[in-house]
Design a protein around this motif. Structure first.
Motif, PDB file in Angstrom:
ATOM      1  N   GLY A 195       5.112  10.836  -2.322  1.00 23.54           N
ATOM      2  CA  GLY A 195       6.570  10.542  -2.753  1.00 23.54           C
ATOM      3  C   GLY A 195       6.698   9.099  -3.636  1.00 23.54           C
ATOM      4  N   LEU A 196       6.066   8.019  -2.897  1.00 24.35           N
ATOM      5  CA  LEU A 196       6.314   6.791  -3.422  1.00 24.35           C
ATOM      6  C   LEU A 196       5.373   6.649  -4.739  1.00 24.35           C
ATOM      7  CD1 LEU A 196       6.914   4.322  -0.525  1.00 24.35           C
ATOM      8  CD2 LEU A 196       8.694   5.124  -2.236  1.00 24.35           C
ATOM      9  N   ALA A 197       4.379   7.175  -4.622  1.00 22.42           N
ATOM     10  CA  ALA A 197       3.500   7.234  -5.918  1.00 22.42           C
ATOM     11  C   ALA A 197       4.148   7.816  -7.143  1.00 22.42           C
ATOM     12  CB  ALA A 197       2.138   7.983  -5.694  1.00 22.42           C
ATOM     13  N   GLY A 257       6.936  16.391   7.570  1.00 23.90           N
ATOM     14  CA  GLY A 257       6.392  17.073   6.510  1.00 23.90           C
ATOM     15  C   GLY A 257       6.207  16.375   5.373  1.00 23.90           C
ATOM     16  N   GLY A 258       5.958  14.984   5.522  1.00 30.65           N
ATOM     17  CA  GLY A 258       5.464  14.194   4.323  1.00 30.65           C
ATOM     18  C   GLY A 258       4.187  14.379   3.800  1.00 30.65           C
ATOM     19  N   THR A 259       3.849  14.038   2.483  1.00 30.77           N
ATOM     20  CA  THR A 259       2.743  14.137   1.792  1.00 30.77           C
ATOM     21  C   THR A 259       2.014  13.022   1.514  1.00 30.77           C
ATOM     22  OG1 THR A 259       3.794  14.130  -0.268  1.00 30.77           O
ATOM     23  CG2 THR A 259       3.462  16.367   0.680  1.00 30.77           C
ATOM     24  N   ARG A 279       0.864  -1.230   0.011  1.00 32.70           N
ATOM     25  CA  ARG A 279       0.019  -0.083  -0.045  1.00 32.70           C
ATOM     26  C   ARG A 279       0.838   1.301   0.076  1.00 32.70           C
ATOM     27  NH1 ARG A 279      -5.405   0.338   2.969  1.00 32.70           N
ATOM     28  NH2 ARG A 279      -5.509   1.651   1.044  1.00 32.70           N
ATOM     29  N   VAL A 280       2.067   1.330   0.369  1.00 28.59           N
ATOM     30  CA  VAL A 280       2.797   2.466   0.621  1.00 28.59           C
ATOM     31  C   VAL A 280       2.947   3.101  -0.829  1.00 28.59           C
ATOM     32  CG1 VAL A 280       4.233   1.703   2.617  1.00 28.59           C
ATOM     33  CG2 VAL A 280       4.973   1.167   0.470  1.00 28.59           C
ATOM     34  N   PHE A 281       2.932   2.285  -1.970  1.00 31.11           N
ATOM     35  CA  PHE A 281       2.944   3.018  -3.295  1.00 31.11           C
ATOM     36  C   PHE A 281       1.843   3.704  -3.721  1.00 31.11           C
ATOM     37  CE2 PHE A 281       6.037  -0.185  -3.099  1.00 31.11           C
ATOM     38  CZ  PHE A 281       7.345   0.316  -3.544  1.00 31.11           C
ATOM     39  N   ARG A 306       3.136  10.771  12.420  1.00 34.72           N
ATOM     40  CA  ARG A 306       4.681  10.677  12.025  1.00 34.72           C
ATOM     41  C   ARG A 306       4.923  11.441  10.807  1.00 34.72           C
ATOM     42  NH1 ARG A 306       9.583   7.364  13.408  1.00 34.72           N
ATOM     43  NH2 ARG A 306      11.030   8.157  11.855  1.00 34.72           N
ATOM     44  N   SER A 307       4.333  11.185   9.635  1.00 35.60           N
ATOM     45  CA  SER A 307       4.707  11.446   8.244  1.00 35.60           C
ATOM     46  C   SER A 307       4.502  13.122   8.293  1.00 35.60           C
ATOM     47  CB  SER A 307       3.572  10.756   7.289  1.00 35.60           C
ATOM     48  OG  SER A 307       3.713  11.429   6.099  1.00 35.60           O
ATOM     49  N   ARG A 308       3.167  13.543   9.263  1.00 33.74           N
ATOM     50  CA  ARG A 308       3.194  14.792   8.786  1.00 33.74           C
ATOM     51  C   ARG A 308       4.256  15.771   9.696  1.00 33.74           C
ATOM     52  NH1 ARG A 308      -1.962  14.815  11.760  1.00 33.74           N
ATOM     53  NH2 ARG A 308      -2.687  13.491   9.897  1.00 33.74           N
TER      54      ARG A 308
HETATM   55  P1  ADP Z   1       5.702  10.497   2.875  1.00 34.14           P
HETATM   56  O1  ADP Z   1       5.499  11.715   2.222  1.00 34.14           O
HETATM   57  O2  ADP Z   1       4.535  10.090   3.945  1.00 34.14           O
HETATM   58  O3  ADP Z   1       6.924   9.906   3.060  1.00 34.14           O
HETATM   59  P2  ADP Z   1       5.741   8.377   0.786  1.00 34.14           P
HETATM   60  O4  ADP Z   1       4.851   8.198  -0.609  1.00 34.14           O
HETATM   61  O5  ADP Z   1       7.067   8.798   0.114  1.00 34.14           O
HETATM   62  O6  ADP Z   1       4.981   9.600   1.560  1.00 34.14           O
HETATM   63  O7  ADP Z   1       5.623   7.163   1.600  1.00 34.14           O
HETATM   64  C1  ADP Z   1       4.498   6.473   2.080  1.00 34.14           C
HETATM   65  C2  ADP Z   1       4.790   6.011   3.192  1.00 34.14           C
HETATM   66  O8  ADP Z   1       5.513   4.816   3.177  1.00 34.14           O
HETATM   67  C3  ADP Z   1       5.351   6.844   4.467  1.00 34.14           C
HETATM   68  O9  ADP Z   1       4.448   7.790   5.039  1.00 34.14           O
HETATM   69  C4  ADP Z   1       5.983   5.727   5.538  1.00 34.14           C
HETATM   70  O10 ADP Z   1       4.999   5.148   6.282  1.00 34.14           O
HETATM   71  C5  ADP Z   1       6.386   4.615   4.490  1.00 34.14           C
HETATM   72  N1  ADP Z   1       7.728   4.483   4.040  1.00 34.14           N
HETATM   73  C6  ADP Z   1       8.440   5.075   3.244  1.00 34.14           C
HETATM   74  N2  ADP Z   1       9.794   4.931   3.010  1.00 34.14           N
HETATM   75  C7  ADP Z   1       9.918   4.181   4.236  1.00 34.14           C
HETATM   76  C8  ADP Z   1      11.012   3.894   4.698  1.00 34.14           C
HETATM   77  N3  ADP Z   1      12.492   3.959   3.962  1.00 34.14           N
HETATM   78  N4  ADP Z   1      11.165   3.168   5.985  1.00 34.14           N
HETATM   79  C9  ADP Z   1      10.079   2.808   6.477  1.00 34.14           C
HETATM   80  N5  ADP Z   1       8.862   3.411   6.205  1.00 34.14           N
HETATM   81  C10 ADP Z   1       8.868   3.975   4.745  1.00 34.14           C
END
Ligand code: ADP
Length: 274
Positions: free
Chosen positions: A226-228, A221-223, A204-206, A216-218
């Motif tokens: 990124g992984l998408a 500063g995470g949005t 799901r992280v993608f 934690r992400s907030r």
């Molecule tokens: P974000 O802006 O929240 O970092 P991403 O799309 O880059 O968004 O990542 C989605 C989620 O995947 C993150 O919020 C985090 O929970 C998880 N994640 C991404 N990269 C890592 C990593 N290297 N180690 C652990 N968790 C990660």
């Protein structure tokens, strides 16, 4: 069900056609639902910082006789404004990688330059957490693609590795060339010793806006975009991104992309792609 019942009464060829139409409709509905979800998610994500800014500005006005409080509120306004800027920038980046064909201005891109750029982008944050960054194997490797998009993809992976790791750990970036049936590939693996990702979150992280721990992400500063972006860039370049992780031990995100020479050879075998 009804459409299938109708299709059962028509000739075999016709029934296959109806089935295709039904499948098409289902796919169209799915795409429409994904689009609606995305708009709802964007609205929600924008509302949060805008709402906070509005409350904070009221608080500033109410505290005009207390300079310390004003300073505190103003500081929080700055954090929310930065969050908003990041979100809008990532939305623009996502829309760009979705709309621009990366192979239109594809070129051989040096892997050592991409890696150096990604490390540079995170140097400050890694420094404050005393995280060591090390790269290896990048010499003389070239991938084929859109320089800006590839830099954004690798930058996101390295940024995440730093973000989701505790202080005094190590982030490693290792590159190598490997042969594959469709032509040589370049593999770039980003390994951290961070919090890791559970089995159920791995897929799901993608997804756009998916975050394992939104709080934690907030904070970092995470949005959640990124992984998408990384996944989209990899796919549109004819590559892929995969993750290996062990909770509490760390993660490795691996980007596989067409090697520049192999991609050019392939393109020259199909003049219409040139
Ligand atoms: P974000 O802006 O929240 O970092 P991403 O799309 O880059 O968004 O990542 C989605 C989620 O995947 C993150 O919020 C985090 O929970 C998880 N994640 C991404 N990269 C890592 C990593 N290297 N180690 C652990 N968790 C990660």
């Amino acid at each position: 069900g009804e459409a299938l019942a109708v299709s059962a009464r028509v000739a075999p060829l016709g029934s296959r056609l109806v089935l295709l139409l039904v499948e098409d409709l289902t796919e169209a509905r799915r795409i429409e639902a994904v689009r609606r979800d995305f708009v709802a998610n964007v609205s929600h994500e924008l509302k949060t910082p805008v709402g906070a800014l509005s409350l904070l500005s009221e608080a500033v006005m109410g505290a005009s006789d207390d300079p310390e409080a004003v300073e505190r509120f103003a500081g929080r306004m700055q954090i929310e404004a930065t969050r908003l800027t990041n979100l809008v920038q990532e939305l623009i980046d996502l829309s760009r990688v979705q709309n621009d064909d990366p192979l239109e201005d594809a070129e051989p891109v040096r892997v050592d330059e991409l890696v150096a750029e990604a490390i540079d982008r995170c140097r400050h944050q890694a420094g404050t957490k005393q995280i060591t960054m090390a790269a290896g194997g990048t010499a003389d490797l070239h991938v084929w693609g859109n320089r800006g998009q590839l830099a954004a993809a690798l930058g996101n992976l390295v940024e995440n590795a730093v973000n989701y790791s505790p202080a005094r750990t190590r982030v490693g970036i290792a590159a190598r060339k490997m042969s594959a049936p469709g032509g040589d590939l370049i593999e770039v693996a980003v390994t951290d010793q961070g919090i890791g990702i559970s089995e159920k979150d791995k897929e799901r992280v993608f997804e756009r806006f998916y975050r394992v721990d939104p709080a934690r992400s907030r904070h970092t500063g995470g949005t959640g975009l990124g992984l998408a972006i990384v996944k989209h860039v990899a796919a549109s370049h004819g590559g892929e991104v995969t993750v290996w992780s062990s909770e509490g031990q760390g993660s490795t995100f691996t980007l596989r992309l067409p090697e520049a020479g192999a991609a050019r050879d392939r393109a020259s075998q199909h003049p219409d792609l040139d």
